[in-house]
Structure formats: C-alpha cells, structure tokens
Design an enzyme around this catalytic site. Structure first.
Site, PDB file in Angstrom:
ATOM      1  N   HIS A 278    -101.730   5.751  19.051  1.00 18.32           N
ATOM      2  CA  HIS A 278    -100.597   5.631  18.514  1.00 18.32           C
ATOM      3  C   HIS A 278     -99.874   4.029  19.028  1.00 18.32           C
ATOM      4  CE1 HIS A 278     -96.758   5.905  17.803  1.00 18.32           C
ATOM      5  NE2 HIS A 278     -96.225   6.397  18.810  1.00 18.32           N
TER       6      HIS A 278
ATOM      7  N   ASP B 246     -92.764   3.060  15.743  1.00 20.87           N
ATOM      8  CA  ASP B 246     -92.619   3.995  16.286  1.00 20.87           C
ATOM      9  C   ASP B 246     -93.181   4.849  15.229  1.00 20.87           C
ATOM     10  OD1 ASP B 246     -91.183   7.073  18.278  1.00 20.87           O
ATOM     11  OD2 ASP B 246     -93.199   6.398  18.299  1.00 20.87           O
TER      12      ASP B 246
ATOM     13  N   HIS C   2     -99.890  11.354  20.329  1.00 18.75           N
ATOM     14  CA  HIS C   2     -99.118  10.375  21.710  1.00 18.75           C
ATOM     15  C   HIS C   2     -99.960  10.118  22.511  1.00 18.75           C
ATOM     16  CE1 HIS C   2     -95.106  12.492  20.225  1.00 18.75           C
ATOM     17  NE2 HIS C   2     -94.802  10.938  19.894  1.00 18.75           N
TER      18      HIS C   2
ATOM     19  N   HIS D  13     -94.410   1.988  24.822  1.00 17.84           N
ATOM     20  CA  HIS D  13     -93.222   3.535  24.815  1.00 17.84           C
ATOM     21  C   HIS D  13     -93.453   4.419  25.447  1.00 17.84           C
ATOM     22  CE1 HIS D  13     -94.862   4.182  20.843  1.00 17.84           C
ATOM     23  NE2 HIS D  13     -94.212   4.850  20.914  1.00 17.84           N
ATOM     24  N   ASP D  14     -94.334   5.183  25.440  1.00 11.78           N
ATOM     25  CA  ASP D  14     -94.333   6.487  25.327  1.00 11.78           C
ATOM     26  C   ASP D  14     -96.086   6.726  26.592  1.00 11.78           C
ATOM     27  OD1 ASP D  14     -94.922   7.405  21.984  1.00 11.78           O
ATOM     28  OD2 ASP D  14     -93.794   7.833  23.015  1.00 11.78           O
TER      29      ASP D  14
HETATM   30  C1  LIG Z   1     -94.380  12.259  10.858  1.00 11.17           C
HETATM   31  C2  LIG Z   1     -93.463  12.581  11.655  1.00 11.17           C
HETATM   32  N1  LIG Z   1     -92.923  13.551  12.280  1.00 11.17           N
HETATM   33  C3  LIG Z   1     -91.816  14.066  12.461  1.00 11.17           C
HETATM   34  C4  LIG Z   1     -90.922  14.803  12.314  1.00 11.17           C
HETATM   35  C5  LIG Z   1     -90.385  15.368  13.114  1.00 11.17           C
HETATM   36  C6  LIG Z   1     -90.114  14.641  14.760  1.00 11.17           C
HETATM   37  C7  LIG Z   1     -88.714  14.810  15.680  1.00 11.17           C
HETATM   38  O1  LIG Z   1     -88.651  14.653  16.399  1.00 11.17           O
HETATM   39  N2  LIG Z   1     -87.648  15.419  14.874  1.00 11.17           N
HETATM   40  C8  LIG Z   1     -85.878  15.653  15.152  1.00 11.17           C
HETATM   41  C9  LIG Z   1     -85.358  16.321  14.337  1.00 11.17           C
HETATM   42  C10 LIG Z   1     -83.918  16.365  15.215  1.00 11.17           C
HETATM   43  C11 LIG Z   1     -83.333  14.754  14.899  1.00 11.17           C
HETATM   44  C12 LIG Z   1     -84.298  14.237  16.561  1.00 11.17           C
HETATM   45  C13 LIG Z   1     -84.386  14.970  17.808  1.00 11.17           C
HETATM   46  C14 LIG Z   1     -84.813  16.702  17.325  1.00 11.17           C
HETATM   47  C15 LIG Z   1     -84.405  17.691  16.441  1.00 11.17           C
HETATM   48  C16 LIG Z   1     -86.683  16.685  16.250  1.00 11.17           C
HETATM   49  C17 LIG Z   1     -85.977  13.871  15.520  1.00 11.17           C
HETATM   50  C18 LIG Z   1     -91.091  13.359  14.172  1.00 11.17           C
HETATM   51  C19 LIG Z   1     -91.648  13.323  13.959  1.00 11.17           C
HETATM   52  N3  LIG Z   1     -92.677  11.842  13.974  1.00 11.17           N
HETATM   53  C20 LIG Z   1     -92.261  11.147  14.736  1.00 11.17           C
HETATM   54  C21 LIG Z   1     -92.358  11.178  15.857  1.00 11.17           C
HETATM   55  C22 LIG Z   1     -91.030   9.564  16.620  1.00 11.17           C
HETATM   56  C23 LIG Z   1     -90.502   9.894  17.433  1.00 11.17           C
HETATM   57  C24 LIG Z   1     -90.667  10.613  18.303  1.00 11.17           C
HETATM   58  C25 LIG Z   1     -91.667  11.213  18.491  1.00 11.17           C
HETATM   59  C26 LIG Z   1     -92.089  11.838  16.985  1.00 11.17           C
HETATM   60 CL1  LIG Z   1     -93.183  13.049  17.010  1.00 11.17          CL
HETATM   61  N4  LIG Z   1     -93.428  10.368  14.211  1.00 11.17           N
HETATM   62  N5  LIG Z   1     -94.631  10.509  13.422  1.00 11.17           N
HETATM   63  C27 LIG Z   1     -93.368  11.787  12.806  1.00 11.17           C
HETATM   64 MG   LIG Z   2     -91.752   8.758  22.019  1.00  6.58          MG
HETATM   65 ZN   LIG Z   3     -94.067   6.925  19.523  1.00  9.17          ZN
END
Ligand SMILES: Cc1nc2ccc(C(=O)N[C@]34C[C@H]5C[C@H](C[C@H](C5)C3)C4)cc2n2c(-c3ccccc3Cl)nnc12
Ligand SMILES: [Mg+2]
Ligand SMILES: [Zn+2]
Length: 343
Positions: free
Chosen positions: A85, A234, A81, A123-124
C-alpha cells in the site's frame, strides 16, 4: 530496536535491474499492484532518482537505498496497510508530479516534492490494521501517547518516520541546509497528519473554496494542495480498474472485520462498517465513493483537467458496485450469503 538492514540488502537494491523501465510506470492508468512485491523497493529508488531528488538534495544513493529498505521493513504484514500500500501511495505521488508537471509549473517546490514522496512512503508506518477510534476505545499504548491530540495512528506514523531518518546511514535529509531540513520535516508532519480521513472531511470544504482561485506562490495554499494530494495518493486504488478497486475493498474489510471481531470479544459493539454480520460492502463503497472519493478527484480535475480520467475511473468503479449490488441481492434472494463467495 531496529530490524537490521544488511549491507548486502543495500548492495542488492543498488544493483537492482528493473524489467520495466520507469516510463512504463508513468501513465496515470498504470496499476502499481501489478508489479512483483520484491521489485517494489527497486522501483521506489528509481522513482526518487527519476525525479532527480538525489541530485537536488545531494542524497547518497546508498543512503536512499538503506532508507527505502528500512521503511519497507517498518510496515507490518496486515491485509491492506502494508508495504505494498505504501508503494502504491508513493507511485501515485510520482504519477501526479510527472503527469501534472507539478514542479515544472511551480505548483510545488523541489523541497515540497521531496517531502511529498517521503511522506507517502512513511504515511502508514507500523500500521496495525486498526482505526484511530479503536486505539482510543481500547486504550492502546498509542492512544495513551497521542489521543489527546487526535489522529493517533498518523502521529505514530510520523514518529516512526522521524525514527527512520535518525537511524544511522538512513537520513536522506542530512545533506540539506538546517532551515530547509526543519521546513521539510515540518511539511512531512503536516502531510502524514493530512492522511487522517476524519481531518480530510473537515478540511475539504476549505480546500474546495481555496483551490478555485489557487495562488501557487503562496506557501499555505501549496500546503493545502499537497494535503489534498496526500489523500488522493492514499485512495489511489480507486482510480484503477474494477479488479483493483474490488480487491482493495476486500482487503480493507478484512482489516475492518478483524477489528470488529476484536471489539466484540472485548465487549464493545463495532460500527456497522466493522461488523461482518451487518456490513453490506456494495452500499458502503458506493457511499465512500460518493462522499469522499469522487468529490476529491473531482476537485483535482477542476484544477488539473488532465486528471479528468481519474474521476472517470472512480465513476466506473461506482458502477461496478451497483452491478455487484444487483448480483449480491439477486443471489441473496436465490440462496443467501454463502453463494456470495469471493470469486
Ligand atoms: C476503499 C476504501 N474504503 C474505505 C471506507 C471507509 C473508510 C473510513 O475510514 N471511513 C471513515 C468515515 C467517517 C469519516 C472518517 C473517519 C471515520 C468516520 C471512518 C473516515 C476508509 C476507506 N478506505 C481507505 C482508507 C483511507 C485512509 C485511512 C484508512 C482507510 Cl481504510 N482506503 N481505501 C478505502
Ligand atoms: Mg493511514
Ligand atoms: Zn494509507
């Protein structure tokens, strides 16, 4: 407090020669991570200008340059982050606007286009590499400020964005009439809050229902579409080739596992995804692609057939994880985890 952005930094950015011209960047398959880190601010400026936003909203080039440099400095050096990104997120917004002709076909207004690009950049802001639940569970300052309303980090990112806009010489919106300024800020707030994946989960069903017979003259429907686009920006690394998707997952689990280690030392047990001793990345990523990523770009390609290639790319990356899974488990049988050193 503000990290000073010097006038020479601004002058440097304004004079930035860009080796690629902007058209190279306009293809849906182009990977922004292939660009040199030190050229990302320059390309951000070029993307804003290519969309003509500085003309439409009489944004002085110097103000835009200073704003971009402040935003860049507003990101910390976390594994995932970080400013890189943010740049990738802005670039994907640029790809959607150009390739889906969003403004020309009036899917979004010029003001919504400006808010969309600014929201992606911000956004981050000031992300610490930890999740919303970590803020709440460990009672951080941010949790004290925002946990009653949820989306703790996203509220902080928005607060930081407002802070940037209120910094001397950085307010790119100060050339906009009062009521449009308020509307733009309101939209930036909604769009940054929309990047909380937990909220996306609940809103997505509504978006599916609504976007089938999409009415682009209705502001609330355009806002729902823009929230969908924010999540798409994102997660856009998943629409690039396998090497990008795999590397991004590595960076994200680097953050997740660091958080899990912290949670262990704090005496609370991390969730499986955060626990380096329990998490199995191929399965977690296949679930993430199946439950969130592929449905997301699938819905966008339902509305915009030219976005079909994005879904295909995500499906290819899902294939990548099934192959990685076979490799992981084959090596696992042969010699255990140490064989799985990251190539
Ligand atoms: C590749 C990849 N994998 C990722 C695997 C998992 C998660 C994740 O937050 N899972 C969740 C699963 C449930 C429902 C909600 C809240 C919580 C419970 C946690 C989401 C994010 C992932 N992610 C992001 C990303 C996008 C936005 C914010 C933070 C991140 Cl890290 N950007 N790329 C990726
Ligand atoms: Mg974010
Ligand atoms: Zn982001």
């Amino acid at each position: 407090y503000h990290m000073k952005v010097s006038d020479e930094d601004v002058a440097l950015l304004l004079a930035c020669p860009s080796s690629h011209n902007i058209s190279d960047l306009s293809d849906l398959t182009f990977s922004p991570r292939s660009l040199p880190h030190e050229e990302m601010a320059c390309y951000t400026l070029l993307m804003f200008e290519d969309l003509g936003l500085h003309v439409l909203f009489n944004i002085k080039r110097e103000t835009l340059a200073r704003f971009i440099l402040f935003v860049k400095k507003g990101y910390r050096d976390t594994p995932y982050h970080n400013w890189r990104h943010a740049f990738c997120t802005v670039h994907f917004a640029f790809l959607l606007i150009k390739n889906l002709d969003l403004v020309k076909h009036e899917y979004i207004t010029p003001l919504e286009c400006l808010a969309f690009m600014v929201s992606c950049a911000c956004h981050d802001l000031d992300h610490r590499g930890t999740t919303n639940s970590f803020q709440t569970q460990s009672g951080t300052v941010l949790a004290n400020l925002y946990s009653s309303d949820g989306s703790v980090m996203e509220r902080h990112h928005f607060a930081q964005a407002v802070c940037m806009l209120n910094t001397q010489g950085c307010n790119i919106l100060d050339g906009i009439p009062r009521e449009q300024y308020t509307k733009c800020l309101d939209l930036i707030r909604d769009l940054i809050l929309a990047t909380d994946l937990a909220t996306h989960f609940t809103v997505f069903k509504e978006q599916q229902k609504l976007l089938v017979e999409f009415q682009k003259h209705k502001e609330d429907q355009r806002r729902l579409l823009l929230c969908l686009f924010m999540t798409a920006c994102d997660l856009s690394d998943q629409t690039k080739d396998w090497s990008v998707a795999r590397q991004t997952a590595n960076l994200i689990y680097k953050e997740f596992f660091t958080q899990g280690d912290m949670e262990k030392t704090m005496g609370s047990s991390p969730s499986e995804s955060m626990d380096r001793d329990r998490a199995y990345i191929p399965t977690l990523q296949i679930q993430f692609l199946d439950n969130i990523v592929i449905p997301l770009y699938g819905l966008i390609s339902q509305l915009f057939p030219e976005a079909e290639c994005l879904v295909e790319a995500c499906k290819l990356n899902r294939e990548g994880w099934t192959v990685a899974d076979t490799l992981f488990s084959a090596q696992w049988d042969r010699g255990g985890y140490e064989l799985l050193s990251d190539p």
